[in-house]
Design a protein around this motif. Structure first.
Motif, PDB file in Angstrom:
ATOM      1  N   TRP A  81       0.840  -1.206   0.000  1.00  0.00           N
ATOM      2  CA  TRP A  81       0.000   0.000   0.000  1.00  0.00           C
ATOM      3  C   TRP A  81       0.877   1.259   0.000  1.00  0.00           C
ATOM      4  CZ3 TRP A  81      -0.580   3.846   3.808  1.00  0.00           C
ATOM      5  CH2 TRP A  81      -1.602   4.754   3.575  1.00  0.00           C
ATOM      6  N   ILE A  82       1.958   1.239   0.774  1.00  0.00           N
ATOM      7  CA  ILE A  82       2.886   2.370   0.796  1.00  0.00           C
ATOM      8  C   ILE A  82       3.516   2.559  -0.582  1.00  0.00           C
ATOM      9  CG2 ILE A  82       5.076   3.213   1.751  1.00  0.00           C
ATOM     10  CD1 ILE A  82       4.297   1.792   4.381  1.00  0.00           C
ATOM     11  N   CYS A  83       3.916   1.455  -1.196  1.00  0.00           N
ATOM     12  CA  CYS A  83       4.508   1.525  -2.541  1.00  0.00           C
ATOM     13  C   CYS A  83       3.503   2.032  -3.564  1.00  0.00           C
ATOM     14  CB  CYS A  83       5.030   0.146  -2.954  1.00  0.00           C
ATOM     15  SG  CYS A  83       6.484  -0.395  -2.032  1.00  0.00           S
ATOM     16  N   LYS A  84       2.248   1.600  -3.429  1.00  0.00           N
ATOM     17  CA  LYS A  84       1.202   2.076  -4.338  1.00  0.00           C
ATOM     18  C   LYS A  84       1.040   3.577  -4.216  1.00  0.00           C
ATOM     19  CE  LYS A  84      -2.546   1.568  -6.992  1.00  0.00           C
ATOM     20  NZ  LYS A  84      -3.156   2.900  -6.948  1.00  0.00           N
ATOM     21  N   ALA A  85       1.040   4.077  -2.983  1.00  0.00           N
ATOM     22  CA  ALA A  85       0.875   5.514  -2.758  1.00  0.00           C
ATOM     23  C   ALA A  85       2.078   6.297  -3.271  1.00  0.00           C
ATOM     24  CB  ALA A  85       0.670   5.783  -1.268  1.00  0.00           C
ATOM     25  N   PHE A  86       3.286   5.748  -3.106  1.00  0.00           N
ATOM     26  CA  PHE A  86       4.501   6.466  -3.499  1.00  0.00           C
ATOM     27  C   PHE A  86       4.716   6.436  -5.002  1.00  0.00           C
ATOM     28  CE2 PHE A  86       9.094   6.794  -4.262  1.00  0.00           C
ATOM     29  CZ  PHE A  86       9.376   7.968  -3.582  1.00  0.00           C
ATOM     30  N   TYR A  87       4.568   5.261  -5.595  1.00  0.00           N
ATOM     31  CA  TYR A  87       4.870   5.105  -7.020  1.00  0.00           C
ATOM     32  C   TYR A  87       3.653   5.298  -7.923  1.00  0.00           C
ATOM     33  CZ  TYR A  87       9.483   3.223  -5.810  1.00  0.00           C
ATOM     34  OH  TYR A  87      10.769   3.066  -5.342  1.00  0.00           O
ATOM     35  N   GLN A  88       2.473   5.331  -7.311  1.00  0.00           N
ATOM     36  CA  GLN A  88       1.236   5.431  -8.092  1.00  0.00           C
ATOM     37  C   GLN A  88       1.154   4.328  -9.141  1.00  0.00           C
ATOM     38  OE1 GLN A  88      -1.409   7.920  -7.576  1.00  0.00           O
ATOM     39  NE2 GLN A  88      -0.207   7.824  -5.681  1.00  0.00           N
ATOM     40  N   SER A  89       1.477   3.116  -8.723  1.00  0.00           N
ATOM     41  CA  SER A  89       1.511   1.989  -9.653  1.00  0.00           C
ATOM     42  C   SER A  89       1.057   0.720  -8.946  1.00  0.00           C
ATOM     43  CB  SER A  89       2.931   1.778 -10.205  1.00  0.00           C
ATOM     44  OG  SER A  89       3.034   0.550 -10.897  1.00  0.00           O
ATOM     45  N   GLY A  90      -0.022   0.152  -9.431  1.00  0.00           N
ATOM     46  CA  GLY A  90      -0.492  -1.114  -8.883  1.00  0.00           C
ATOM     47  C   GLY A  90       0.466  -2.249  -9.178  1.00  0.00           C
ATOM     48  N   ALA A  93       3.284  -2.114  -6.688  1.00  0.00           N
ATOM     49  CA  ALA A  93       2.752  -2.542  -5.393  1.00  0.00           C
ATOM     50  C   ALA A  93       2.605  -4.063  -5.343  1.00  0.00           C
ATOM     51  CB  ALA A  93       1.406  -1.875  -5.133  1.00  0.00           C
ATOM     52  N   TRP A  94       2.141  -4.663  -6.432  1.00  0.00           N
ATOM     53  CA  TRP A  94       1.973  -6.109  -6.470  1.00  0.00           C
ATOM     54  C   TRP A  94       3.305  -6.831  -6.323  1.00  0.00           C
ATOM     55  CZ3 TRP A  94       0.125 -10.623  -5.782  1.00  0.00           C
ATOM     56  CH2 TRP A  94       0.591 -11.726  -6.496  1.00  0.00           C
ATOM     57  N   PHE A  95       4.319  -6.372  -7.034  1.00  0.00           N
ATOM     58  CA  PHE A  95       5.612  -7.038  -6.951  1.00  0.00           C
ATOM     59  C   PHE A  95       6.277  -6.798  -5.590  1.00  0.00           C
ATOM     60  CE2 PHE A  95       5.225  -7.642 -11.507  1.00  0.00           C
ATOM     61  CZ  PHE A  95       5.771  -8.905 -11.653  1.00  0.00           C
ATOM     62  N   ALA A  96       6.000  -5.657  -4.963  1.00  0.00           N
ATOM     63  CA  ALA A  96       6.492  -5.420  -3.607  1.00  0.00           C
ATOM     64  C   ALA A  96       5.856  -6.422  -2.647  1.00  0.00           C
ATOM     65  CB  ALA A  96       6.180  -3.994  -3.176  1.00  0.00           C
ATOM     66  N   PHE A  97       4.554  -6.632  -2.799  1.00  0.00           N
ATOM     67  CA  PHE A  97       3.839  -7.608  -1.971  1.00  0.00           C
ATOM     68  C   PHE A  97       4.367  -9.010  -2.229  1.00  0.00           C
ATOM     69  CE2 PHE A  97       0.432 -10.735  -1.489  1.00  0.00           C
ATOM     70  CZ  PHE A  97       0.042 -10.514  -0.174  1.00  0.00           C
ATOM     71  N   LEU A  98       4.545  -9.355  -3.512  1.00  0.00           N
ATOM     72  CA  LEU A  98       5.024 -10.683  -3.879  1.00  0.00           C
ATOM     73  C   LEU A  98       6.394 -10.966  -3.282  1.00  0.00           C
ATOM     74  CD1 LEU A  98       4.813 -13.299  -5.556  1.00  0.00           C
ATOM     75  CD2 LEU A  98       5.819 -12.027  -7.474  1.00  0.00           C
ATOM     76  N   CYS A  99       7.313 -10.010  -3.406  1.00  0.00           N
ATOM     77  CA  CYS A  99       8.670 -10.206  -2.897  1.00  0.00           C
ATOM     78  C   CYS A  99       8.657 -10.399  -1.390  1.00  0.00           C
ATOM     79  CB  CYS A  99       9.550  -9.018  -3.290  1.00  0.00           C
ATOM     80  SG  CYS A  99      11.316  -9.406  -3.299  1.00  0.00           S
ATOM     81  N   SER A 100       7.789  -9.665  -0.702  1.00  0.00           N
ATOM     82  CA  SER A 100       7.699  -9.800   0.743  1.00  0.00           C
ATOM     83  C   SER A 100       7.141 -11.157   1.146  1.00  0.00           C
ATOM     84  CB  SER A 100       6.822  -8.681   1.318  1.00  0.00           C
ATOM     85  OG  SER A 100       6.789  -8.739   2.731  1.00  0.00           O
ATOM     86  N   MET A 101       6.128 -11.622   0.445  1.00  0.00           N
ATOM     87  CA  MET A 101       5.556 -12.926   0.777  1.00  0.00           C
ATOM     88  C   MET A 101       6.484 -14.073   0.387  1.00  0.00           C
ATOM     89  SD  MET A 101       2.908 -12.510   2.526  1.00  0.00           S
ATOM     90  CE  MET A 101       2.445 -14.254   2.605  1.00  0.00           C
ATOM     91  N   LEU A 102       7.281 -13.868  -0.661  1.00  0.00           N
ATOM     92  CA  LEU A 102       8.277 -14.875  -1.013  1.00  0.00           C
ATOM     93  C   LEU A 102       9.303 -15.048   0.103  1.00  0.00           C
ATOM     94  CD1 LEU A 102       8.865 -14.207  -4.823  1.00  0.00           C
ATOM     95  CD2 LEU A 102       7.798 -16.226  -3.775  1.00  0.00           C
TER      96      LEU A 102
END
Length: 230
Positions: A81-90, A93-102
């Motif tokens: 969510w923070i990445c989505k707000a900063f980069y304005q890119s879903g 944000a998805w790849f940030a979430f994916l990397c964290s869950m990996l």
């Protein structure tokens, strides 16, 4: 797992070169950044034990507030969510979430059945490679890193990106966290509360400083002052 998480981020960056390195490399350690802070705060509990191999030298008595599956998803979603707000890119944000869950998924083979389904759950994950293979589990992580870096090297080369400095840095990081050089062995021998306080501090710093160095190496290669976009 430690340096193996950064190898995952390197492979993802090579696979998706249009995704900035910062959310990937910080994302690779978000769960442990939180873990270190919560250990210092006292909600997570670790205990120094110099017989805990290969390089942690602490028993992870209770780490449910960040390493349970539920809380890993919560912290990953918050970071996304923070990445989505900063980069304005879903997509970012998805790849940030994916990397964290990996990160959580990569921890399952090595952790010693201390990854709960949710806080205080009796359902635990972890195949126990750390306990089963001891120092050899460090070698398994090195092999895991080598496979991912080989993929990243080949994939990045096709896009004109040379990963020699990133690879060298990760090799040095792996050596630093070897069973013979890990600073955690010395921290584990300190009296409490210093042992767990310094442990928590080093865990958080260890997942902030190295990722920033890796991101800087990407930006340096591109000679881009906007390093957070590279």
């Amino acid at each position: 797992m430690y340096f193996g998480h950064f190898a995952v981020a390197t492979a993802l960056k090579a696979h998706k070169p249009d995704v900035p390195a910062l959310p990937l490399f910080i994302g690779a350690g978000v769960i442990d950044i939180v873990n270190g802070l919560i250990i210092v705060g006292g909600a997570d509990i670790v205990r120094g034990n110099v017989n805990t191999l290969p390089y942690l030298y602490f028993d992870l008595v209770f780490i449910d507030w960040d390493h349970s599956l539920l809380m890993a998803a919560v912290w990953s979603a918050l970071f996304a969510w923070i990445c989505k707000a900063f980069y304005q890119s879903g997509k970012i944000a998805w790849f940030a979430f994916l990397c964290s869950m990996l990160h959580w998924l990569a921890d399952v083979p090595v952790h010693n059945a201390d990854l709960a389904l949710y806080p205080y759950s009796n359902i635990k994950f972890g195949w126990g490679w750390w306990a089963k293979y001891g120092e050899w589990s460090w070698g398994i992580e090195v092999a895991f890193m080598a496979v991912l870096l080989t993929y990243a090297w080949v994939k990045s080369a096709k896009n004109g990106v040379d990963l020699k400095w990133q690879t060298l840095f990760l090799i040095l990081t792996a050596l630093n966290m070897s069973p013979w050089l890990s600073p955690m062995k010395h921290v584990a021998t300190l009296p409490e509360p210093w042992a767990h306080l310094i442990h928590g501090f080093l865990v958080t710093v260890g997942y902030v400083i190295p990722p920033l160095i890796l991101v800087w190496l990407y930006a340096r290669q591109r000679k881009d002052m906007k390093w957070y976009l590279v």
